[in-house]
Design an enzyme around this catalytic site. Structure first.
Site, PDB file in Angstrom:
ATOM      1  N   GLU A 162      52.962  33.581  41.596  1.00  0.00           N
ATOM      2  CA  GLU A 162      53.747  34.404  40.668  1.00  0.00           C
ATOM      3  C   GLU A 162      54.431  35.618  41.322  1.00  0.00           C
ATOM      4  O   GLU A 162      54.299  36.747  40.848  1.00  0.00           O
ATOM      5  CB  GLU A 162      52.859  34.846  39.498  1.00  0.00           C
ATOM      6  CG  GLU A 162      52.267  33.661  38.752  1.00  0.00           C
ATOM      7  CD  GLU A 162      51.178  34.032  37.751  1.00  0.00           C
ATOM      8  OE1 GLU A 162      51.007  35.219  37.450  1.00  0.00           O
ATOM      9  OE2 GLU A 162      50.497  33.115  37.266  1.00  0.00           O
ATOM     10  N   GLU A 267      48.044  24.180  35.876  1.00  0.00           N
ATOM     11  CA  GLU A 267      47.774  25.046  34.713  1.00  0.00           C
ATOM     12  C   GLU A 267      48.428  24.509  33.439  1.00  0.00           C
ATOM     13  O   GLU A 267      49.007  25.256  32.656  1.00  0.00           O
ATOM     14  CB  GLU A 267      48.246  26.477  35.011  1.00  0.00           C
ATOM     15  CG  GLU A 267      47.659  27.021  36.294  1.00  0.00           C
ATOM     16  CD  GLU A 267      47.989  28.484  36.559  1.00  0.00           C
ATOM     17  OE1 GLU A 267      48.308  29.207  35.605  1.00  0.00           O
ATOM     18  OE2 GLU A 267      47.888  28.897  37.727  1.00  0.00           O
TER      19      GLU A 267
HETATM   20  O1  G3I Z   1      33.875  37.394  33.464  1.00  0.00           O
HETATM   21  C1  G3I Z   1      34.083  38.379  32.435  1.00  0.00           C
HETATM   22  C2  G3I Z   1      32.857  38.454  31.568  1.00  0.00           C
HETATM   23  O2  G3I Z   1      31.782  38.923  32.356  1.00  0.00           O
HETATM   24  C3  G3I Z   1      33.169  39.398  30.409  1.00  0.00           C
HETATM   25  O3  G3I Z   1      32.079  39.395  29.535  1.00  0.00           O
HETATM   26  C4  G3I Z   1      34.405  38.925  29.641  1.00  0.00           C
HETATM   27  C5  G3I Z   1      34.777  39.863  28.498  1.00  0.00           C
HETATM   28  O4  G3I Z   1      36.148  39.849  28.253  1.00  0.00           O
HETATM   29  O5  G3I Z   1      35.475  38.878  30.537  1.00  0.00           O
HETATM   30  C6  G3I Z   1      35.271  37.957  31.593  1.00  0.00           C
HETATM   31  O6  G3I Z   1      36.350  37.901  32.440  1.00  0.00           O
HETATM   32  C7  G3I Z   1      37.520  37.315  31.932  1.00  0.00           C
HETATM   33  C8  G3I Z   1      37.797  36.055  32.730  1.00  0.00           C
HETATM   34  O7  G3I Z   1      39.046  35.535  32.372  1.00  0.00           O
HETATM   35  C9  G3I Z   1      36.744  34.978  32.512  1.00  0.00           C
HETATM   36  O8  G3I Z   1      36.751  34.567  31.195  1.00  0.00           O
HETATM   37  C10 G3I Z   1      38.634  38.317  32.114  1.00  0.00           C
HETATM   38  O9  G3I Z   1      38.430  39.417  31.241  1.00  0.00           O
HETATM   39  C11 G3I Z   1      39.963  37.671  31.818  1.00  0.00           C
HETATM   40  O10 G3I Z   1      41.015  38.570  32.167  1.00  0.00           O
HETATM   41  C12 G3I Z   1      40.110  36.421  32.648  1.00  0.00           C
HETATM   42  O11 G3I Z   1      41.310  35.815  32.289  1.00  0.00           O
HETATM   43  C13 G3I Z   1      41.809  34.830  33.191  1.00  0.00           C
HETATM   44  C14 G3I Z   1      43.192  35.262  33.663  1.00  0.00           C
HETATM   45  O12 G3I Z   1      43.774  34.244  34.447  1.00  0.00           O
HETATM   46  C15 G3I Z   1      43.103  36.501  34.546  1.00  0.00           C
HETATM   47  O13 G3I Z   1      42.454  36.228  35.738  1.00  0.00           O
HETATM   48  C16 G3I Z   1      41.883  33.508  32.447  1.00  0.00           C
HETATM   49  O14 G3I Z   1      40.563  33.049  32.191  1.00  0.00           O
HETATM   50  C17 G3I Z   1      42.623  32.491  33.297  1.00  0.00           C
HETATM   51  O15 G3I Z   1      42.853  31.335  32.536  1.00  0.00           O
HETATM   52  C18 G3I Z   1      43.976  33.055  33.734  1.00  0.00           C
HETATM   53  O16 G3I Z   1      44.598  32.139  34.580  1.00  0.00           O
HETATM   54  C19 G3I Z   1      45.895  32.509  35.083  1.00  0.00           C
HETATM   55  C20 G3I Z   1      46.064  31.860  36.434  1.00  0.00           C
HETATM   56  O17 G3I Z   1      45.030  32.258  37.280  1.00  0.00           O
HETATM   57  C21 G3I Z   1      47.429  32.205  37.033  1.00  0.00           C
HETATM   58  N1  G3I Z   1      48.498  31.865  36.134  1.00  0.00           N
HETATM   59  C22 G3I Z   1      48.394  32.399  34.789  1.00  0.00           C
HETATM   60  C23 G3I Z   1      47.049  32.038  34.168  1.00  0.00           C
HETATM   61  C24 G3I Z   1      46.961  32.611  32.794  1.00  0.00           C
HETATM   62  O18 G3I Z   1      46.980  34.020  32.847  1.00  0.00           O
END
Ligand code: G3I
Length: 378
Positions: A162, A267
């Site tokens: 990205e 994705e």
């Molecule tokens: O692990 C913590 C957990 O300990 C906590 O209790 C919980 C409370 O909100 O959060 C958890 O972390 C979250 C994590 O996902 C696991 O569920 C983060 O807040 C959250 O920001 C994170 O979101 C991920 C996001 O990327 C940011 O990294 C999504 O699951 C994931 O699907 C998304 O994937 C991205 C790709 O990597 C790149 N392209 C876009 C795509 C969507 O944003």
């Protein structure tokens, strides 16, 4: 006594048949990976509860249906190197072990991304931006350490994720503002030096926008001109019921193939919900305030919407199958609807239905539709 003897003889005579029926296995049903073999790999993202085997139903679907895996989160830099020089490979090691145990193609996601990167990466001890030289050194150390650890095991890496805006200009990330455009070729060089056999990819969303598509083509050609390895462009498939149109998606695939790289559909998921704003994208900071009318299917999808969803997903898979000469892998961004990040994006707290398996891990109609389409094309 005579009766008992006769009964025993009858039981003995029936045994082979009894045995036969009791051990008779159900005719194995064709799975996605069987049906699509020879066309492209079919993969899924894994979350931490699947990686650690807690989601047993999810793991069962993964091992039965898919032949490629990518970690949804645990290989991002904020997880792998939360502090300068302090790496945490616990989850990533477990993920790679899982993929190997199950003979799957393992993709590493992702080495350089402006998001989910720890703040220390860009700053010095007083919080000021580091120099170009220091950031380059940090990139090199991060990439080299991570890629070397999984050398020969992780088969392909999303090296840069990205880096562009939808109009094709460079995203104003810290990597760009501190290092300039060179951060991209540098990342590919460091990754290749660490594992010369690994495939290397550029991965992004909304690549069906002409500006973004054309800039990626330019980037691919420039990387190749510099003698750097790039094997594929990852086309994130964060799609909705009204975007993108199939022709634009195909035009982007054709452009990447013409630039001499393969396409990975990465994705992939199709939101069944109304789109709260045009150009949704996948930038996780672009969140909307919850509005009830944007969350209409909390008790399940009405038949008409489910059918429209199946038809639209089917048309994408038909496109992938018809163009399988250009596509190496199609990866879903999660297993069941309950797993999907789309339940919280771009509006937190909605109930979405974007994946191939429902909240009970049962295959939706689309699974057999894909299998039929693949068989037609065998
Ligand atoms: O692990 C913590 C957990 O300990 C906590 O209790 C919980 C409370 O909100 O959060 C958890 O972390 C979250 C994590 O996902 C696991 O569920 C983060 O807040 C959250 O920001 C994170 O979101 C991920 C996001 O990327 C940011 O990294 C999504 O699951 C994931 O699907 C998304 O994937 C991205 C790709 O990597 C790149 N392209 C876009 C795509 C969507 O944003």
């Amino acid at each position: 006594m005579k009766l008992i003897k006769q009964l025993l003889i009858m039981m003995l005579l029936c045994l082979p048949f009894l045995n036969c029926t009791s051990t008779k296995k159900e005719e194995p049903k064709t799975t996605l990976k069987d049906a699509l073999s020879g066309k492209f790999l079919i993969g899924t993202a894994m979350n931490s509860s699947q990686i650690w085997g807690k989601d047993t139903l999810g793991v069962k679907v993964i091992t039965q249906q898919f032949d490629a895996v990518v970690a949804e989160n645990c290989m991002k830099s904020m997880h792998l190197q939360p502090k300068d020089g302090e790496f945490d490979f616990k989850d990533a090691d477990q993920f790679v072990d899982f993929g190997e145990r199950n003979n799957m193609f393992i993709t590493g996601h992702c080495l350089i991304w402006h998001s989910q990167v720890p703040a220390w990466f860009f700053t010095d001890t007083v919080g000021k931006d580091v120099s170009k030289e220091i950031l380059t050194e940090r990139m090199k150390n991060h990439i080299t350490t991570v890629v070397s650890r999984y050398k020969g095991r992780v088969k392909g890496w999303d090296v840069v994720n990205e880096a562009l805006n939808d109009d094709g200009t460079y995203r104003n990330s810290k990597f760009y503002t501190i290092i300039g455009k060179d951060f991209i070729p540098l990342a590919f060089k460091f990754a290749h030096d660490a594992d010369p056999d690994a495939e290397l990819y550029y991965n992004d969303y909304n690549e069906w926008y002409a500006g973004k598509r054309d800039s990626i083509v330019k980037m691919v050609i420039q990387l190749k001109d510099q003698g750097l390895r790039i094997d594929a462009v990852g086309m994130q498939g964060h799609i909705g019921m009204d975007y993108p149109n199939l022709e634009d998606y195909k035009a982007a695939m054709d452009s990447f193939a013409a630039a001499g790289v393969k396409v990975m559909v990465t994705e992939l998921e199709l939101s069944a919900l109304p789109t709260p704003r045009p150009n949704v994208g996948a930038n996780i900071s672009d969140i909307e305030i919850y509005r009830k009318e944007m969350n209409p299917y909390t008790d399940g999808l009405p038949d008409s919407v489910a059918t429209a969803w199946t038809n639209r997903m089917a048309s994408f898979f038909k496109l992938f199958i018809d163009n399988s000469d250009k596509i190496e892998r199609v990866t879903l961004w999660g297993v069941s609807d309950a797993d999907s990040w789309k339940n919280d994006f771009p509006m937190p707290g909605r109930t979405d239905y974007p994946l191939l398996f429902d909240r009970n891990h049962q295959p939706k109609t689309i699974v057999s539709t894909i299998i039929q389409e693949a068989k037609k094309n065998k």
